[in-house]
Design a protein around this motif. Structure first.
Motif, short mmCIF file in Angstrom:
data_model
loop_
_atom_site.label_atom_id
_atom_site.label_comp_id
_atom_site.label_asym_id
_atom_site.label_seq_id
_atom_site.Cartn_x
_atom_site.Cartn_y
_atom_site.Cartn_z
N ALA A 106 0.82 -1.22 0.00
CA ALA A 106 0.00 0.00 0.00
C ALA A 106 0.85 1.26 0.00
O ALA A 106 0.45 2.29 -0.56
CB ALA A 106 -0.94 0.00 1.20
N ALA A 107 2.04 1.20 0.59
CA ALA A 107 2.90 2.38 0.68
C ALA A 107 4.08 2.33 -0.28
O ALA A 107 4.89 3.27 -0.31
CB ALA A 107 3.41 2.51 2.12
N CYS A 108 4.18 1.29 -1.06
CA CYS A 108 5.36 1.10 -1.93
C CYS A 108 5.32 2.06 -3.11
O CYS A 108 4.41 2.03 -3.94
CB CYS A 108 5.42 -0.33 -2.43
SG CYS A 108 6.89 -0.67 -3.43
N LYS A 109 6.32 2.92 -3.18
CA LYS A 109 6.42 3.90 -4.27
C LYS A 109 6.91 3.26 -5.57
O LYS A 109 6.69 3.80 -6.65
CB LYS A 109 7.36 5.04 -3.88
CG LYS A 109 6.92 5.79 -2.64
CD LYS A 109 5.63 6.51 -2.87
CE LYS A 109 5.27 7.32 -1.63
NZ LYS A 109 3.89 7.67 -1.58
#
Length: 136
Positions: free
Chosen positions: A104-107
């Protein structure tokens, strides 16, 4: 993503069978000789291709292997996925379900997802018929 010897040899074997499509069943010995691949190595690849429904087999005299469908109905991608397990460029995309706790937070995930799409589109856009009858 690196394609292993297993995947490369499976693709060569399937292309060989595509070229012999009208000849009935082909022995593994003949394929091994034409492709200069160890028969024992091909014996290890056969079960994976058979489980994926890519090969038809016949035992006994004049037995061997042939394609289960027409060469134009096989893509390079499906053959490689049958032998390699995945064409994913990163581990978190293998198996289709991304179970990474950081997804969900992986750029960078969109980069790998986009690369996966390019790889799959390319490999699934080439058939065995294309390999044995290349368009110049």
């Amino acid at each position: 993503m690196t394609i292993s010897t297993r995947g490369r040899y499976a693709l060569r074997m399937m292309a060989d069978l595509a070229e012999c499509q009208g000849d009935g069943y082909v022995s593994l010995k003949e394929i091994a000789e034409r492709q200069e691949i160890s028969k024992k190595y091909l014996e290890q690849i056969i079960p994976e291709l058979s489980r994926a429904g890519l090969l038809a087999t016949s035992r006994g005299y004049k037995g061997g292997y042939r394609l289960a469908k027409a060469p134009g109905d096989y893509t390079v991608g499906e053959i490689l996925r049958a032998t390699e397990g995945s064409t994913a460029p990163v581990a978190c995309l293998e198996g289709g379900q991304n179970s990474c706790t950081r997804r969900a937070a992986c750029k960078t995930l969109p980069v790998w997802t986009g690369l996966q799409k390019v790889i799959d589109d390319y490999l699934d856009g080439i058939t065995l018929a294309d390999l044995i009858n290349p368009k110049q």
